[in-house]
Design a protein around this motif. Structure first.
Motif, PDB file in Angstrom:
ATOM      1  N   THR A  63       0.840  -1.206   0.000  1.00 28.02           N
ATOM      2  CA  THR A  63       0.000   0.000   0.000  1.00 28.02           C
ATOM      3  C   THR A  63       0.872   1.251   0.000  1.00 28.02           C
ATOM      4  O   THR A  63       0.567   2.230  -0.684  1.00 28.02           O
ATOM      5  CB  THR A  63      -0.929   0.009   1.225  1.00 28.02           C
ATOM      6  N   GLU A  64       1.963   1.204   0.749  1.00 26.16           N
ATOM      7  CA  GLU A  64       2.896   2.331   0.751  1.00 26.16           C
ATOM      8  C   GLU A  64       3.493   2.541  -0.635  1.00 26.16           C
ATOM      9  O   GLU A  64       3.651   3.683  -1.085  1.00 26.16           O
ATOM     10  CB  GLU A  64       4.006   2.083   1.779  1.00 26.16           C
ATOM     11  N   VAL A  65       3.804   1.436  -1.324  1.00 21.58           N
ATOM     12  CA  VAL A  65       4.333   1.540  -2.693  1.00 21.58           C
ATOM     13  C   VAL A  65       3.281   2.127  -3.622  1.00 21.58           C
ATOM     14  O   VAL A  65       3.589   2.956  -4.497  1.00 21.58           O
ATOM     15  CB  VAL A  65       4.792   0.153  -3.200  1.00 21.58           C
ATOM     16  N   LEU A  66       2.027   1.711  -3.458  1.00 20.97           N
ATOM     17  CA  LEU A  66       0.945   2.223  -4.298  1.00 20.97           C
ATOM     18  C   LEU A  66       0.765   3.726  -4.096  1.00 20.97           C
ATOM     19  O   LEU A  66       0.636   4.487  -5.067  1.00 20.97           O
ATOM     20  CB  LEU A  66      -0.355   1.493  -3.966  1.00 20.97           C
ATOM     21  N   ASN A  72      12.833   6.513  -2.865  1.00 18.36           N
ATOM     22  CA  ASN A  72      13.608   7.497  -2.103  1.00 18.36           C
ATOM     23  C   ASN A  72      12.709   8.338  -1.206  1.00 18.36           C
ATOM     24  O   ASN A  72      13.063   8.657  -0.066  1.00 18.36           O
ATOM     25  CB  ASN A  72      14.391   8.397  -3.058  1.00 18.36           C
ATOM     26  N   ALA A  73      11.545   8.702  -1.737  1.00 17.02           N
ATOM     27  CA  ALA A  73      10.593   9.489  -0.932  1.00 17.02           C
ATOM     28  C   ALA A  73      10.075   8.666   0.238  1.00 17.02           C
ATOM     29  O   ALA A  73       9.889   9.187   1.342  1.00 17.02           O
ATOM     30  CB  ALA A  73       9.429   9.958  -1.810  1.00 17.02           C
ATOM     31  N   ARG A  74       9.857   7.354   0.022  1.00 13.39           N
ATOM     32  CA  ARG A  74       9.396   6.494   1.110  1.00 13.39           C
ATOM     33  C   ARG A  74      10.448   6.382   2.212  1.00 13.39           C
ATOM     34  O   ARG A  74      10.127   6.415   3.405  1.00 13.39           O
ATOM     35  CB  ARG A  74       9.044   5.097   0.578  1.00 13.39           C
ATOM     36  N   ILE A  75      11.716   6.252   1.798  1.00 16.68           N
ATOM     37  CA  ILE A  75      12.797   6.168   2.785  1.00 16.68           C
ATOM     38  C   ILE A  75      12.888   7.465   3.578  1.00 16.68           C
ATOM     39  O   ILE A  75      13.058   7.453   4.806  1.00 16.68           O
ATOM     40  CB  ILE A  75      14.138   5.859   2.078  1.00 16.68           C
ATOM     41  N   GLU A  76      12.751   8.590   2.882  1.00 10.97           N
ATOM     42  CA  GLU A  76      12.816   9.886   3.562  1.00 10.97           C
ATOM     43  C   GLU A  76      11.682  10.018   4.572  1.00 10.97           C
ATOM     44  O   GLU A  76      11.892  10.459   5.710  1.00 10.97           O
ATOM     45  CB  GLU A  76      12.731  11.016   2.534  1.00 10.97           C
ATOM     46  N   LYS A  86       8.152  16.116  11.168  1.00  9.25           N
ATOM     47  CA  LYS A  86       7.271  16.181  10.003  1.00  9.25           C
ATOM     48  C   LYS A  86       8.102  16.273   8.731  1.00  9.25           C
ATOM     49  O   LYS A  86       9.000  17.101   8.621  1.00  9.25           O
ATOM     50  CB  LYS A  86       6.338  17.383  10.115  1.00  9.25           C
ATOM     51  N   ALA A  87       7.791  15.410   7.779  1.00  8.26           N
ATOM     52  CA  ALA A  87       8.520  15.417   6.504  1.00  8.26           C
ATOM     53  C   ALA A  87       8.190  16.686   5.732  1.00  8.26           C
ATOM     54  O   ALA A  87       7.066  17.180   5.779  1.00  8.26           O
ATOM     55  CB  ALA A  87       8.157  14.186   5.674  1.00  8.26           C
ATOM     56  N   ASN A  92       3.833  16.822  -5.871  1.00 10.90           N
ATOM     57  CA  ASN A  92       3.725  15.483  -6.440  1.00 10.90           C
ATOM     58  C   ASN A  92       3.729  15.556  -7.972  1.00 10.90           C
ATOM     59  O   ASN A  92       3.724  16.638  -8.566  1.00 10.90           O
ATOM     60  CB  ASN A  92       2.489  14.754  -5.912  1.00 10.90           C
ATOM     61  N   ASN A  93       3.730  14.400  -8.608  1.00  9.36           N
ATOM     62  CA  ASN A  93       3.893  14.340 -10.063  1.00  9.36           C
ATOM     63  C   ASN A  93       2.768  15.029 -10.835  1.00  9.36           C
ATOM     64  O   ASN A  93       3.044  15.780 -11.778  1.00  9.36           O
ATOM     65  CB  ASN A  93       4.033  12.883 -10.513  1.00  9.36           C
TER      66      ASN A  93
END
Length: 386
Positions: A63-66, A72-76, A86-87, A92-93
């Motif tokens: 779900t996180e991948v979706l 890289n954004a997920r790791i951050e 807070k990130a 977004n694209n």
């Protein structure tokens, strides 16, 4: 000094217990010692908990991948979450594509057909980007967070109690082994030839048997108590499934909202692009080999008409006269048109309406009037009548 003595004794006791468990575990693996089996109900609960943990992790990660395809954004985001910070907000694209389209349309000129279309598409892409951001936030709060709480909270507690149960079982089996050995030694000592040695040995091993039996009762009690604690925790897995089902419904609802918004945005965009001249919307207009001037493509009809692939192109003279005057004219509708918003007027092919120009209005539009209804109409859908 007393504290040091206590700590050393405790350390020695812990080391002895650890060694006893290690020996028992190794002998069980080698088939040299008996193993106390858990009851079938507890085994089923343990299996269900492990299965829930494995699939929850897989669903959560995918779900996180979706929601965020960029690794890289997920790791951050993961790092910021672990740091309890807070990130930073990032574009977004769809929002980035929309901004590029708007900038390009502004550069080409909002008054041109292509520039105007780019701006409209860019605005729609930015709306989709906002909807995408809302989907991520809602899904993270209502779906991912509960799944993560189970993995990092409830299941860790279950795993801890399960490990304690395993240790208590090893202690129990080790106590059973010691009692078995003590009883065997007591039996052997009774068979010795010397009466004096026999009496001494019997007394020693009788004490060992008594000590082992007492240890067995204690370890059995501790094992039973830990098994009950573990069972109660594991039976909560059914409640976890029910909670995750509600979270899944929230996730599906968030997706439905997102896709409905995207569909509506694209439908509105399609209607807006449908108001552009047909010569700009088709790649097959040039079949006659005759170039079509843009001034002709924006015209509203007069009897002087050129036809290219079924497209009606009329002289701009009547349109210019109408825009420069303050009067109104009758016009026939060439095609059906659905209003994109409340400022526009829906049209039906072949109906006749009254049209007039308004100062400052976009060159691609006129004001249309039908009885008490009034609104903007695209000029490419009209043919002025004499």
């Amino acid at each position: 000094m007393n504290i040091m003595d206590f700590n050393m004794k405790k350390l020695a006791a812990d080391a002895g217990t650890f060694l006893s468990r290690a020996v028992q575990f190794t002998e069980e693996k080698l088939g040299q010692a008996e193993k106390t089996e858990l009851d079938a109900h507890l085994e089923n609960l343990l299996s269900k908990a492990e299965c829930t943990k494995i699939w929850t992790e897989k669903i959560m990660k995918q779900t996180e991948v979706l929601l965020q395809p960029n690794p890289n954004a997920r790791i951050e985001e993961f790092v910021y979450e672990k740091l309890d910070r807070k990130a930073p907000s990032r574009i977004n694209n769809p929002e980035l594509l929309g901004q590029y389209m708007i900038d390009a349309g502004t550069e080409f000129g909002p008054g041109t057909a292509y520039g105007n279309a780019l701006i409209k598409c860019g605005e729609t892409q930015k709306r989709i980007g906002t909807a995408d951001r809302e989907l991520i936030q809602t899904s993270a709060l209502n779906f991912l967070t509960p799944l993560r709480n189970f993995i990092e909270g409830d299941y860790k507690t279950i795993a801890k109690e399960r490990k304690l149960l395993q240790n208590k079982r090893l202690d129990l089996d080790a106590a059973k082994t010691r009692l078995k050995k003590a009883k065997a030694a007591e039996t052997r000592s009774s068979q010795l030839n010397s009466a004096r040695l026999e009496g001494d040995n019997i007394m020693i091993w009788a004490e060992e048997v008594t000590k082992s039996e007492q240890e067995l009762r204690i370890t059995q009690s501790e094992f039973d108590r830990q098994a009950e604690i573990t069972r109660l925790l594991l039976e909560g897995i059914s409640s976890t499934h029910a909670h995750h089902l509600r979270c899944l419904n929230d996730f599906v609802e968030a997706q439905m909202t997102y896709y409905a918004q995207c569909y509506q945005y694209m439908l509105d965009l399609q209607k807006q692009l449908g108001s552009f001249p047909s010569s700009y919307l088709s790649n097959n207009n040039q079949t006659s080999g005759i170039p079509v001037p843009s001034s002709l493509a924006n015209a509203v009809g007069s009897p002087a008409v050129a036809s290219t692939s079924g497209i009606v192109i009329t002289s701009p003279s009547n349109l210019n006269d109408l825009k420069e005057s303050s009067g109104s004219r009758k016009a026939r509708v060439l095609y059906d048109y659905d209003a994109a918003n409340s400022t526009e007027l829906s049209l039906l092919a072949d109906e006749v309406i009254t049209v007039f120009s308004v100062v400052g209005m976009d060159s691609d539009w006129l004001m249309g009037e039908r009885g008490n209804q009034k609104g903007k109409v695209p000029i490419t859908y009209l043919e002025l009548l004499n």
